[in-house]
Scaffold this active site. Sequence first.
Site, PDB file in Angstrom:
ATOM      1  CE  LYS A 173      -2.032   2.478   3.236  1.00 56.98           C
ATOM      2  NZ  LYS A 173      -1.965   3.816   2.626  1.00 56.98           N
ATOM      3  N   GLY A 226       7.321   5.177   7.834  1.00 49.56           N
ATOM      4  CA  GLY A 226       6.338   6.219   8.119  1.00 49.56           C
ATOM      5  C   GLY A 226       6.607   6.821   9.482  1.00 49.56           C
ATOM      6  CB  THR A 228       7.674   7.569  15.740  1.00 50.90           C
ATOM      7  OG1 THR A 228       8.945   7.755  15.093  1.00 50.90           O
ATOM      8  CG2 THR A 228       7.898   6.817  17.037  1.00 50.90           C
ATOM      9  CB  ALA A 229       2.272   7.984  16.219  1.00 50.71           C
ATOM     10  CB  THR A 230       1.999   5.058  11.685  1.00 53.55           C
ATOM     11  OG1 THR A 230       1.571   6.403  11.553  1.00 53.55           O
ATOM     12  CG2 THR A 230       1.095   4.151  10.886  1.00 53.55           C
ATOM     13  CD  GLU A 248      14.279   1.585   8.109  1.00 59.56           C
ATOM     14  OE1 GLU A 248      14.816   2.597   8.592  1.00 59.56           O
ATOM     15  OE2 GLU A 248      14.790   0.456   8.155  1.00 59.56           O
ATOM     16  CB  CYS A 282      13.118  10.212   7.080  1.00 64.66           C
ATOM     17  SG  CYS A 282      13.922   9.202   5.840  1.00 64.66           S
TER      18      CYS A 282
HETATM   19  P1  NDP Z   1       2.380   7.769   8.261  1.00 62.68           P
HETATM   20  O1  NDP Z   1       2.902   6.979   9.394  1.00 62.68           O
HETATM   21  O2  NDP Z   1       1.204   8.644   8.499  1.00 62.68           O
HETATM   22  O3  NDP Z   1       1.953   6.818   7.060  1.00 62.68           O
HETATM   23  C1  NDP Z   1       2.836   5.913   6.419  1.00 62.68           C
HETATM   24  C2  NDP Z   1       2.031   4.833   5.733  1.00 62.68           C
HETATM   25  O4  NDP Z   1       1.360   4.043   6.711  1.00 62.68           O
HETATM   26  C3  NDP Z   1       0.920   5.376   4.822  1.00 62.68           C
HETATM   27  O5  NDP Z   1       0.782   4.511   3.715  1.00 62.68           O
HETATM   28  C4  NDP Z   1      -0.266   5.324   5.730  1.00 62.68           C
HETATM   29  O6  NDP Z   1      -1.509   5.366   5.103  1.00 62.68           O
HETATM   30  C5  NDP Z   1      -0.026   4.014   6.444  1.00 62.68           C
HETATM   31  N1  NDP Z   1      -0.759   3.881   7.695  1.00 62.68           N
HETATM   32  C6  NDP Z   1      -1.267   4.864   8.487  1.00 62.68           C
HETATM   33  N2  NDP Z   1      -1.903   4.330   9.559  1.00 62.68           N
HETATM   34  C7  NDP Z   1      -1.776   2.991   9.450  1.00 62.68           C
HETATM   35  C8  NDP Z   1      -2.210   1.889  10.248  1.00 62.68           C
HETATM   36  N3  NDP Z   1      -2.879   2.061  11.385  1.00 62.68           N
HETATM   37  N4  NDP Z   1      -1.930   0.643   9.832  1.00 62.68           N
HETATM   38  C9  NDP Z   1      -1.225   0.449   8.702  1.00 62.68           C
HETATM   39  N5  NDP Z   1      -0.800   1.436   7.895  1.00 62.68           N
HETATM   40  C10 NDP Z   1      -1.050   2.700   8.266  1.00 62.68           C
HETATM   41  O7  NDP Z   1       3.612   8.582   7.686  1.00 62.68           O
HETATM   42  P2  NDP Z   1       3.593   9.691   6.565  1.00 62.68           P
HETATM   43  O8  NDP Z   1       3.040   9.114   5.312  1.00 62.68           O
HETATM   44  O9  NDP Z   1       3.010  10.926   7.134  1.00 62.68           O
HETATM   45  O10 NDP Z   1       5.167   9.897   6.314  1.00 62.68           O
HETATM   46  C11 NDP Z   1       5.946  10.766   7.042  1.00 62.68           C
HETATM   47  C12 NDP Z   1       6.719  10.023   8.102  1.00 62.68           C
HETATM   48  O11 NDP Z   1       7.520   9.030   7.512  1.00 62.68           O
HETATM   49  C13 NDP Z   1       7.680  10.918   8.866  1.00 62.68           C
HETATM   50  O12 NDP Z   1       7.594  10.639  10.240  1.00 62.68           O
HETATM   51  C14 NDP Z   1       9.040  10.502   8.339  1.00 62.68           C
HETATM   52  O13 NDP Z   1      10.104  10.707   9.216  1.00 62.68           O
HETATM   53  C15 NDP Z   1       8.834   9.056   8.075  1.00 62.68           C
HETATM   54  N6  NDP Z   1       9.826   8.558   7.141  1.00 62.68           N
HETATM   55  C16 NDP Z   1      10.820   7.738   7.611  1.00 62.68           C
HETATM   56  C17 NDP Z   1      11.813   7.283   6.770  1.00 62.68           C
HETATM   57  C18 NDP Z   1      12.878   6.365   7.259  1.00 62.68           C
HETATM   58  O14 NDP Z   1      13.523   5.748   6.424  1.00 62.68           O
HETATM   59  N7  NDP Z   1      13.085   6.202   8.551  1.00 62.68           N
HETATM   60  C19 NDP Z   1      11.853   7.694   5.344  1.00 62.68           C
HETATM   61  C20 NDP Z   1      10.763   8.545   4.967  1.00 62.68           C
HETATM   62  C21 NDP Z   1       9.789   8.958   5.840  1.00 62.68           C
HETATM   63  P3  NDP Z   1      -2.212   6.790   4.874  1.00 62.68           P
HETATM   64  O15 NDP Z   1      -1.771   7.178   3.555  1.00 62.68           O
HETATM   65  O16 NDP Z   1      -3.660   6.602   5.018  1.00 62.68           O
HETATM   66  O17 NDP Z   1      -1.696   7.718   5.940  1.00 62.68           O
END
Ligand code: NDP
Length: 480
Positions: A173, A226, A228-230, A248, A282
């Site tokens: 996804k 994504g 940290t909370a997610t 990550e 990130c």
């Molecule tokens: P999110 O955590 O909001 O979302 C990431 C993905 O997870 C999206 O596809 C999202 O869907 C999905 N998701 C959300 N809730 C759930 C759930 N309960 N169960 C399963 N999947 C879920 O992150 P963002 O998209 O806002 O991205 C930004 C974040 O990503 C920042 O914190 C950034 O630091 C981090 N990041 C980390 C990297 C690393 O390598 N460490 C690299 C790049 C980014 P939906 O689209 O609906 O939100």
Amino acid sequence: MEKILNYINGAFVEPTAGKFFDNIEPAKGEVYSQIPNSQAEDVEKAVNAAKEAFPIWSTMSNEERGDWMMKVANGIKARMGEFVAAESRDNGKPVKLAEHVDIPRAVSNFKFFATGIQHFASESHNMVGVGVNYTLRKPLGVVGCISPWNLPLYLFTWKIAPALAAGNCVVAKPSEVTPYTAYLLCKVMDEVGFPKGVLNIVHGYGQYAGDAIVRHKDTKAISFTGGTATGKAIASIAAPMFKKLSLELGGKNPNIIFNDCDFDEMLKTTIRSSFANQGQICLCGSRIFVQKGIYEKFKTAFVEKIKKTKVSNPEDPKAQLGAVVSEPHMEKVLSYIDLAKEEGGTVLAGGHRVELDAPYDKGFYIAPTIIEGLEYTCRTNQEEIFGPVVTITPFEDEEEVLKMANSTEYGLSATLWTSDLKRAHRMADQIDAGIVWINAWLVRDLRTPFGGVKSSGVGREGGWEALKFFTEPKNVFVKS
Ligand code: NDP
């Protein structure tokens, strides 16, 4: 209006319930396509297709799997212009960034793992006079890959490519905020005749489609990038099911600048490491620590350059920053600028929304923002903002800056600027981060381990680490 479709078992399909939601172009603030609002029933179909495809895909030779993946890499390359335009439109990033970074790196991800799997070997441990152990590395089965919106296709393929190369079938996804290039990827899969069911892409909200992938009893591993909370929410579901997990997560990376650095090189790179992709990487260095001897010189030069930075529509070849990804994200970033002021910070540059002329007048633009005068312990310096906002803070010596750099819950990456090599090694060793750049930023070698410590994640991606994650070792002992 164009409808993005799910790709399940080699076919483009609408979500079972027939429901869609809006896809907004951040540069204009307008709806331009429709995204499937997929639910657990759609994920169920995708997992079933993946399970069915697994026996054939997993027993194909590495060479044959690699060949399929190279076809995908070449297919993306052949549609480069279309992918670049789509990524920029979906995300708001300047076209030239998508052209130089996002899409070429997505191609590289496929190429890298298509060829890497040909060299992947497992261990053997000989026990003299007793016998020999050999370790098989078997694909896991069906795996789930969930990715964010900041580097959409790049991070999506960073997960999918090693999963496929190792012989797994995938249910993936992309972020609901930036689904378009994942949809184009399906068109490429379709064109090259990629085996059905091996890669299934389900679009929708994280709380429905993402959650269903995580909860499904037959997804054996979850690779997630994504917030940290997610990540925490995902771990709480997947860990008790004993799934393999790669997380990550967020970052609040320090950029540490010593008096003895190469000033010009540092300044040029610090502009990028602060504001590339509107600060939505990130790995961006959002907390800049500068040694006192060059603090004023740095501040003057940095502020002067940033005030001249061009924020423009993504298609403008002179755009240095484009739009941030969405209205809620823009509001979040602006609220952090307000918070910084409440916490006693002084805005030296930016600090506001940028309004462009029509047709971009409803777009989500923020001026690159520099803030000084904050305590390193305040919320602005502790929480991830993930936008074009940096703080600058002076420091005396190594001991002081280490304390400040290591003070957050995060530990993804760090950048050090110094010409004293011994100090660079010393600092690199002591800093809480999974990745450290010395006199550089964002130099990526796909063979190296990628990931963070503390709340920045669990596990590593990249190179053998990724192939190990997507395989299960089985040790076999044979008595001599
Ligand atoms: P999110 O955590 O909001 O979302 C990431 C993905 O997870 C999206 O596809 C999202 O869907 C999905 N998701 C959300 N809730 C759930 C759930 N309960 N169960 C399963 N999947 C879920 O992150 P963002 O998209 O806002 O991205 C930004 C974040 O990503 C920042 O914190 C950034 O630091 C981090 N990041 C980390 C990297 C690393 O390598 N460490 C690299 C790049 C980014 P939906 O689209 O609906 O939100």
